[in-house]
Design an enzyme around this catalytic site. Structure first.
Site: not given
Ligand SMILES: NC(=O)c1ccc[n+]([C@@H]2O[C@H](COP(=O)([O-])OP(=O)(O)OC[C@H]3O[C@@H](n4cnc5c(N)ncnc54)[C@H](OP(=O)(O)O)[C@@H]3O)[C@@H](O)[C@H]2O)c1
Length: 437
Positions: A39, A123, A152, A154, A222
């Site tokens: 994201v 969430k 997301g 929506i 959610k």
């Molecule tokens: N993906 C979706 O479709 C979606 C939809 C709705 C909501 N969300 C929400 O959006 C948020 C991000 O999701 P995402 O899918 O983008 O996750 P992701 O792809 O796993 O990315 C997470 C990012 O945060 C960093 N990170 C994670 N833990 C960390 C820590 N302890 N210290 C420092 N950096 C940290 C990671 O760093 P590294 O690069 O070092 O691993 C990565 O850059 C979450 O809250 C998720 O629930 C996601």
């Protein structure tokens, strides 16, 4: 359980607090991203490509710049491995996109305490600590926005906060987890659970450990957020016990079809008669319901308003770009100075007590008298049988059949099923699913 007397919500104090954003005059909103994963990188992509007026990406925090740095982000954006330095900088908004409770919760708290605004898609954090964080935002003079935390891309949360704020929402029924919807809609087409889960994992729709999704925990978080905004109660999500979709087999889809239904993971809550009831799990959905039409990773939410009736939201509930659209929309709302419509909320306990028809699937080693035995157990709780369905072609020693019952309280059916515990003909615990009507 009943809803206690309404008290002013912490967030209603927000209206009186001075806004740190107000001192910005005419310069763009300075934005720092914490996290650059699916994201986070999509948010950066939209900010860079669309050059939205009033928004300026100035900093990106990542654990390893060497690993995450990309060339398409302008050189004016500063990359950092020091979250504290980013939080202490002169940015106006922290966009938290790391996820989870720690360290993300600490960052959000620190930003709000210092008067910055926060936009997040987290969430888990908002469902567990949203009320406290709103209070912090109010006292710090910033804002907390989380339009991307449910469904997301929506606009369910802005839709509730603005478009539906004038109604009194009495019911929520939604498909809030794209992974489960993908799995169940493929099973509806005849696939088995295990290979579909593997395919969802290979497509990036499901995590290596899918428990959060298939266990119903993600949808529950959610639902708790939606209950706060729609039903105006704040509940502890852990009071809602989810039923995993792993209990569903291809046999259930065969019987569901026989009943004119399909199966979806549904998150539902209602406030009928001042009681707050909520549940999350696989449920039978009539084929004519819009909920049955959702396929793949789609999300859908139906709100029922006392005055306005049903309103349906549907679309892409997850994925980098759709979720980033919701984040950028929150940023634009902040840049344009729009404030949230304050909705008074009250703490409430939640029960699992719905009065609905049920689908009960039995798996038995067949012998005479089974139906009579089950009927006695149901009658002891005054539960009326609606239909008994038994498809031919199954072996007698492992025979699945289904009973549906007229609307009854979930607790009464549970007691009736308790009476059957330990019966020698039962090969497994009967599967009890609510039927949405
Ligand atoms: N993906 C979706 O479709 C979606 C939809 C709705 C909501 N969300 C929400 O959006 C948020 C991000 O999701 P995402 O899918 O983008 O996750 P992701 O792809 O796993 O990315 C997470 C990012 O945060 C960093 N990170 C994670 N833990 C960390 C820590 N302890 N210290 C420092 N950096 C940290 C990671 O760093 P590294 O690069 O070092 O691993 C990565 O850059 C979450 O809250 C998720 O629930 C996601």
């Amino acid at each position: 359980m009943s809803v206690p007397e309404e008290k002013p919500s912490p967030s209603s104090e927000q209206a009186t607090a001075p806004s740190a954003l107000d001192s910005r005059a005419h310069r763009p909103l300075r934005i720092a991203l914490l996290g650059f994963g699916t994201v986070g990188s999509s948010v950066a992509r939209i900010l860079v490509e669309s050059r939205s007026e009033g928004l300026e990406l100035t900093q990106i925090y990542v654990r390893s710049v060497a690993r995450r740095h990309v060339d398409w982000v302008p050189a004016s954006v500063q990359w950092s491995e020091d979250a504290d330095a980013v939080l202490a900088s002169d940015v106006d908004v922290i966009v938290e996109l790391a996820g989870g409770i720690d360290p993300a919760g600490g960052w959000v708290r620190k930003a709000l305490k210092s008067g910055k605004s926060v936009v997040t898609a987290n969430k888990k954090l908002i469902s567990l600590q949203g009320v406290e964080l709103e209070r912090l935002a109010a006292s710090g003079g910033g804002q907390l926005k989380y339009g991307a935390a449910v469904a997301g891309g929506i606009p369910v949360i802005p839709g509730l906060e603005q478009g539906l704020a004038g109604d009194q929402i009495v019911r929520i029924e939604g498909i809030l987890n794209g992974t489960c919807n993908f799995i169940l809609s493929k099973m509806q087409e005849g696939a088995e659970y295990t290979p579909v889960l593997a395919s969802a994992q290979s497509k990036g729709y499901a995590e290596a450990d899918p428990t959060e999704d298939v266990g119903g925990f993600d949808a529950r978080a959610k639902l708790a957020i939606l209950m706060r905004l729609a039903l105006r109660v704040h509940v502890d999500p852990e009071e809602i016990a989810p039923l995993p979709i792993t209990s569903i087999t291809s046999v259930d889809f065969i019987y569901a079809r026989e009943l004119g239904c399909t199966i979806r993971q549904i998150a539902r809550a209602d406030s009928a008669g001042g009681q707050i009831a909520a549940s999350v799990g696989p449920m039978l959905v009539d084929m004519h319901s819009p909920l049955a039409w959702s396929r793949g990773t789609e999300n859908m939410v139906i709100f029922t308003g006392h005055y306005g009736g049903d309103v349906v939201f549907s679309g892409h509930g997850a994925g980098g770009h759709p979720t980033a659209v919701a984040v950028v929309s929150d940023l634009l709302a902040l840049a344009q100075g729009s404030r949230r419509v304050e909705i008074p909320t009250a703490p409430a306990h939640v029960s699992a007590e719905f009065e609905v028809p049920h689908y009960i699937r039995f798996m038995v080693n067949d012998k005479p008298g089974i139906i009579a035995n089950i009927t006695v157990a149901l009658a002891s709780e005054k539960i009326n049988i609606r239909a008994i369905v038994q498809k031919p072609g199954y072996p007698q020693h492992a025979l699945p059949f289904v009973m549906t019952v007229e609307p009854c309280k979930s607790s009464a059916l549970k007691r009736a099923m308790e009476c059957l515990r330990g019966k020698d003909y039962l090969l497994e615990e009967p599967l009890d699913l609510q039927m949405l009507e």
